[in-house]
Design a protein around this motif. Structure first.
Motif, short mmCIF file in Angstrom:
data_model
loop_
_atom_site.label_atom_id
_atom_site.label_comp_id
_atom_site.label_asym_id
_atom_site.label_seq_id
_atom_site.Cartn_x
_atom_site.Cartn_y
_atom_site.Cartn_z
N ARG A 1 -32.55 16.03 -17.25
CA ARG A 1 -31.46 15.52 -18.08
C ARG A 1 -31.90 14.34 -18.94
N ASN A 2 -32.57 13.37 -18.33
CA ASN A 2 -32.94 12.15 -19.04
C ASN A 2 -34.02 12.39 -20.09
N SER A 3 -35.02 13.21 -19.76
CA SER A 3 -36.11 13.45 -20.70
C SER A 3 -35.62 14.23 -21.92
N LEU A 4 -34.85 15.29 -21.69
CA LEU A 4 -34.33 16.08 -22.81
C LEU A 4 -33.30 15.29 -23.61
N GLY A 5 -32.44 14.54 -22.91
CA GLY A 5 -31.43 13.75 -23.61
C GLY A 5 -32.04 12.69 -24.50
N SER A 6 -33.05 12.00 -23.99
CA SER A 6 -33.72 10.96 -24.78
C SER A 6 -34.45 11.57 -25.97
N ALA A 7 -35.10 12.71 -25.75
CA ALA A 7 -35.82 13.36 -26.84
C ALA A 7 -34.85 13.79 -27.96
N LEU A 8 -33.72 14.35 -27.59
CA LEU A 8 -32.74 14.78 -28.58
C LEU A 8 -32.14 13.58 -29.33
N TYR A 9 -31.81 12.53 -28.60
CA TYR A 9 -31.18 11.35 -29.21
C TYR A 9 -32.11 10.72 -30.25
N PHE A 10 -33.34 10.44 -29.88
CA PHE A 10 -34.24 9.75 -30.79
C PHE A 10 -34.76 10.67 -31.90
N SER A 11 -34.76 11.96 -31.67
CA SER A 11 -35.24 12.87 -32.71
C SER A 11 -34.30 12.91 -33.91
N PHE A 12 -33.00 12.81 -33.66
CA PHE A 12 -32.04 13.03 -34.73
C PHE A 12 -31.20 11.81 -35.09
N LYS A 13 -31.37 10.71 -34.34
CA LYS A 13 -30.57 9.50 -34.63
C LYS A 13 -30.86 8.96 -36.03
N ASP A 14 -32.11 8.73 -36.35
CA ASP A 14 -32.46 8.15 -37.65
C ASP A 14 -32.17 9.08 -38.83
N PRO A 15 -32.49 10.40 -38.73
CA PRO A 15 -32.13 11.28 -39.86
C PRO A 15 -30.64 11.30 -40.16
N ILE A 16 -29.80 11.33 -39.13
CA ILE A 16 -28.35 11.32 -39.35
C ILE A 16 -27.93 10.00 -39.98
N GLN A 17 -28.46 8.90 -39.47
CA GLN A 17 -28.12 7.58 -39.99
C GLN A 17 -28.57 7.42 -41.44
N ASP A 18 -29.77 7.89 -41.76
CA ASP A 18 -30.27 7.78 -43.13
C ASP A 18 -29.43 8.58 -44.12
N SER A 19 -29.02 9.79 -43.71
CA SER A 19 -28.22 10.62 -44.61
C SER A 19 -26.86 10.00 -44.88
N LEU A 20 -26.28 9.34 -43.88
CA LEU A 20 -25.00 8.67 -44.08
C LEU A 20 -25.16 7.39 -44.90
N ALA A 21 -26.28 6.68 -44.69
CA ALA A 21 -26.51 5.43 -45.41
C ALA A 21 -26.66 5.67 -46.91
N GLU A 22 -27.14 6.84 -47.29
CA GLU A 22 -27.31 7.16 -48.71
C GLU A 22 -25.97 7.29 -49.44
N GLN A 23 -24.87 7.36 -48.67
CA GLN A 23 -23.55 7.48 -49.29
C GLN A 23 -22.98 6.12 -49.68
N GLY A 24 -23.74 5.05 -49.44
CA GLY A 24 -23.29 3.72 -49.81
C GLY A 24 -22.30 3.10 -48.85
N LEU A 25 -22.27 3.56 -47.61
CA LEU A 25 -21.34 3.03 -46.61
C LEU A 25 -21.81 1.67 -46.10
N PRO A 26 -20.90 0.88 -45.52
CA PRO A 26 -21.32 -0.39 -44.90
C PRO A 26 -22.39 -0.15 -43.84
N HIS A 27 -23.24 -1.16 -43.59
CA HIS A 27 -24.39 -0.99 -42.72
C HIS A 27 -24.03 -0.47 -41.34
N TRP A 28 -22.90 -0.94 -40.78
CA TRP A 28 -22.58 -0.60 -39.40
C TRP A 28 -22.02 0.82 -39.25
N VAL A 29 -21.49 1.39 -40.31
CA VAL A 29 -20.86 2.71 -40.22
C VAL A 29 -21.88 3.82 -39.93
#
Length: 306
Positions: free
Chosen positions: A184-212
């Motif tokens: 559970r922990n190994s797969l969960g950590s791998a999934l979280y870190f693999s896609f956290k930054d790509p999702i955040q970057d795509s949302l940040a390109e919309q000009g949203l506040p930093h925390w959103v």
């Protein structure tokens, strides 16, 4: 830094890559940032977690789980918070810190590919499972209402574990249910870190506040990961709630028991899914947002010093 429309995630990635490979301050700081963000999110979301745990153990509805806790009284509502508070703080320290260090080893100056993020996340999850499984074991026994009379405190549980032999302390005590925890922990950590930054970057390109972008990225990513691995979460909770030499079924027997108890229906295994979504969304959203905020503050102070 010259571009005005840099996404927040990409700015952080660029700053990390361009730092001299010999400097380790950024990577050591990741341990402290992970600890603070996990401590705060755990304290805020513990009541939700306890209701979900009752559902996993007793296979009851949300209203019944809340009724049980209410009947036991408010003095027991935060019973068992100290092990998860300590373990989650250590989890954040290990998870974010180890991931950052491993990612640096795999790709010192970037760019960090999906494979790099997956490998670093997987290994950080393994470290987390080995280090923190004993905390989760004690926590699950404490939160099982059926064992309040026999084990009223953490000390009483530790005393029980130490009554076993050396191997029994590990296999039947602190590391009961370790293999599903590791998966559970190994797969969960791998999934979280693999896609956290790509999702955040795509949302940040919309000009949203930093925390959103950080909040939404953590919420969406954490929720999907939790739902995918939810059967393992239920299995771990049931395996680790057992205590004593005579009540220790094997991994296969425990999985079969969970399946039979849930009427051999997948949707019953996912009973409590609504609260899992809420808890996972809030926990990982807050954790990711706090971590991102602290990371920016540290980066700004370091840039001023330099």
């Amino acid at each position: 830094m010259g571009e005005q429309n840099h996404s927040p995630g990409k700015e952080l990635q660029h700053w990390t890559r361009t730092e001299s490979p010999g400097k380790r301050s950024w990577h050591s700081q990741a341990y402290a940032l992970g600890a603070v963000s996990n401590f705060m999110s755990t304290f805020l979301t513990f009541p939700i977690y306890k209701v979900v745990f009752r559902q996993q153990i007793h296979a009851v509805a949300v209203s019944e789980a809340v009724r049980q806790l209410w009947h036991e009284g408010p003095q027991y509502f935060y019973r068992g918070i100290y092990p998860p508070l300590l373990s989650k703080t250590l989890q954040g320290t290990l998870l974010f810190g180890t991931y950052d260090s491993l990612l640096y080893c795999l790709s010192p100056v970037g760019p960090h590919s999906l494979g790099h993020r997956w490998a670093a996340g997987l290994m950080s999850g393994v470290v987390e499972a080995v280090a923190l499984s004993p905390f989760e074991r004690v926590q699950n026994v404490l939160q099982d209402g059926r064992k309040q009379a026999r084990f009223p405190s953490t000390f009483s549980i530790l005393k029980e574990f130490h009554s076993y032999g050396l191997w029994g302390r590990l296999s039947l005590g602190y590391y009961r249910g370790f293999w599903p925890v590791l998966l559970r922990n190994s797969l969960g950590s791998a999934l979280y870190f693999s896609f956290k930054d790509p999702i955040q970057d795509s949302l940040a390109e919309q000009g949203l506040p930093h925390w959103v972008p950080a909040l939404v990225s953590g919420s969406v990513n954490g929720t999907i990961t939790c739902l995918v691995l939810y059967p393992l979460i239920v299995l771990v909770a049931n395996m680790q709630s057992h205590i004593g030499w005579q009540s220790m079924p094997s991994l296969w027997a425990s999985a079969q028991d969970v399946w039979d108890t849930r009427g051999r229906k997948v949707f019953l295994i996912y009973r409590g899914g609504s609260l899992v979504i809420l808890r996972s969304s809030v926990t990982w959203g807050i954790t990711t947002a706090i971590h991102d905020f602290l990371q920016r503050r540290y980066r700004s102070r370091k840039e001023l010093k330099d």
